[in-house]
Design an enzyme around this catalytic site. Sequence first.
Site, PDB file in Angstrom:
ATOM      1  N   PHE A  10       0.020  -0.999   0.266  1.00 54.02           N
ATOM      2  CA  PHE A  10       0.019   0.187  -0.006  1.00 54.02           C
ATOM      3  C   PHE A  10       1.156   1.334  -0.195  1.00 54.02           C
ATOM      4  O   PHE A  10       0.741   2.385  -1.145  1.00 54.02           O
ATOM      5  CB  PHE A  10      -0.769   0.126   0.713  1.00 54.02           C
ATOM      6  CG  PHE A  10      -1.706   1.586   1.211  1.00 54.02           C
ATOM      7  CD1 PHE A  10      -2.680   1.582   0.169  1.00 54.02           C
ATOM      8  CD2 PHE A  10      -1.974   1.831   2.679  1.00 54.02           C
ATOM      9  CE1 PHE A  10      -3.076   2.840  -0.025  1.00 54.02           C
ATOM     10  CE2 PHE A  10      -2.550   3.120   2.617  1.00 54.02           C
ATOM     11  CZ  PHE A  10      -3.400   3.671   1.164  1.00 54.02           C
ATOM     12  N   VAL A  11       1.909   1.444   1.276  1.00 47.61           N
ATOM     13  CA  VAL A  11       2.273   3.084   0.968  1.00 47.61           C
ATOM     14  C   VAL A  11       3.583   2.378   0.043  1.00 47.61           C
ATOM     15  O   VAL A  11       3.747   3.456  -0.695  1.00 47.61           O
ATOM     16  CB  VAL A  11       3.396   2.713   2.144  1.00 47.61           C
ATOM     17  CG1 VAL A  11       4.032   4.151   1.805  1.00 47.61           C
ATOM     18  CG2 VAL A  11       2.383   2.787   3.978  1.00 47.61           C
ATOM     19  N   ARG A  27      15.007   1.222  -7.266  1.00 49.28           N
ATOM     20  CA  ARG A  27      14.945   0.452  -7.649  1.00 49.28           C
ATOM     21  C   ARG A  27      14.098  -0.755  -6.925  1.00 49.28           C
ATOM     22  O   ARG A  27      13.976  -0.764  -5.651  1.00 49.28           O
ATOM     23  CB  ARG A  27      15.948  -0.622  -7.352  1.00 49.28           C
ATOM     24  CG  ARG A  27      16.095  -2.216  -7.561  1.00 49.28           C
ATOM     25  CD  ARG A  27      17.596  -2.844  -7.535  1.00 49.28           C
ATOM     26  NE  ARG A  27      18.427  -2.275  -8.834  1.00 49.28           N
ATOM     27  CZ  ARG A  27      20.367  -1.739  -8.703  1.00 49.28           C
ATOM     28  NH1 ARG A  27      20.481  -1.888  -7.207  1.00 49.28           N
ATOM     29  NH2 ARG A  27      20.362  -1.137  -9.410  1.00 49.28           N
ATOM     30  N   ALA A  63       9.086  -3.231   3.289  1.00 52.09           N
ATOM     31  CA  ALA A  63       8.584  -4.533   3.129  1.00 52.09           C
ATOM     32  C   ALA A  63       8.383  -4.993   4.899  1.00 52.09           C
ATOM     33  O   ALA A  63       8.879  -4.633   5.604  1.00 52.09           O
ATOM     34  CB  ALA A  63       9.470  -5.536   2.192  1.00 52.09           C
ATOM     35  N   TYR A 134       3.266  -7.078  17.458  1.00 51.27           N
ATOM     36  CA  TYR A 134       4.030  -6.157  16.141  1.00 51.27           C
ATOM     37  C   TYR A 134       4.597  -4.970  16.795  1.00 51.27           C
ATOM     38  O   TYR A 134       5.161  -5.088  15.774  1.00 51.27           O
ATOM     39  CB  TYR A 134       2.601  -5.885  15.401  1.00 51.27           C
ATOM     40  CG  TYR A 134       2.621  -4.570  14.268  1.00 51.27           C
ATOM     41  CD1 TYR A 134       4.170  -4.988  13.357  1.00 51.27           C
ATOM     42  CD2 TYR A 134       2.210  -3.687  14.194  1.00 51.27           C
ATOM     43  CE1 TYR A 134       3.584  -4.027  12.332  1.00 51.27           C
ATOM     44  CE2 TYR A 134       2.362  -2.860  13.515  1.00 51.27           C
ATOM     45  CZ  TYR A 134       3.141  -2.663  12.136  1.00 51.27           C
ATOM     46  OH  TYR A 134       3.563  -1.785  11.303  1.00 51.27           O
ATOM     47  N   GLY A 183     -24.921   2.874   4.916  1.00 43.98           N
ATOM     48  CA  GLY A 183     -25.548   3.150   4.998  1.00 43.98           C
ATOM     49  C   GLY A 183     -26.275   2.429   6.707  1.00 43.98           C
ATOM     50  O   GLY A 183     -27.445   2.584   6.832  1.00 43.98           O
TER      51      GLY A 183
END
Length: 313
Positions: A10-11, A27, A63, A134, A183
């Site tokens: 994503f980033v 690269r 990564a 994490y 909704g």
Amino acid sequence: MILVTGATGFVGQALCEELDHRQIAYRPTSRTPRGGFYTSGPIDGKSDWSAALRGVTTVVHLAARVHVMNEAASDPLSAFRATNVDATFNLARQAAAVGARRFIFLSSIKVNGESTPPGKPFTSGDTPNPGDAYGQSKWEAEQALFQLGAETGMEIVVIRPPLVYGPGVKANFASMLRWVKRGVPLPLGQVANRRSLVFVRNLADFILVSVDVADAANRTFLVSDGTDLSVSELLRKLAENLGVRSRLVAVPPRLLEIAAVLLGKGAAAQRLLGSLQVNISETQQITGWLPPYSVDDGLRQTARAFLKENSQA
């Protein structure tokens, strides 16, 4: 030459788009074969980066094994350490050996902790207090990198973003977009917490700022859009940009907390009801960085991309 790991993430995709736009040589890497990318294969503590690092002056390491909502590993900390600590240190060690000048590591605000009292945002100088495997793995990686930098002279830059959003966002933010578009009535109308966010293109911009600013060397930076929102404000803004009516129900947050605990969803409730703010004043003072996009710009682009994607589904 800039080496970008996690370039398909994503980033990573947003960063590569910005590098292309600015015509900066880089690269990109991918774990699987992909046209124009260096194929890294599985990233671990034994990966050979010699070919990818040839001619590289700066490494942007994106990564990672990311935060997992429904953890399946029997030993989550070991699983996070294997990728976020061992693999990171292995890459950095090889980068230093070939003379790379700077190593930029995308960490997480989870190193600081899970929440902040309203009006008392995290700063880069706070004592780390990771609350899960994490966050702990990211903190251990940061420490290993700064130690390596002190030993080798390679400059280390650590970036700790809060929640990152933007076109193509997944996980909880994508769920919010779906709820609002459909909704679904949400009992969050009285939630007055404060949350810092960072638009993915603002984050990409700061990463590139951190490549060249001399004073960024060997520092840790917090980043955000510069405007904090409550969850109720965020949902209303999303509804406006999605072109639907906001359907927020006013329920006292304390009742929501109690219900969440009884249902075993206390951690999820904390992310919705609690505050998590970051102070980016030091980041701005040291680097001169200003987010090029406002939070309204970021939410508008995110909503438009969501509508486009779902119209084609």
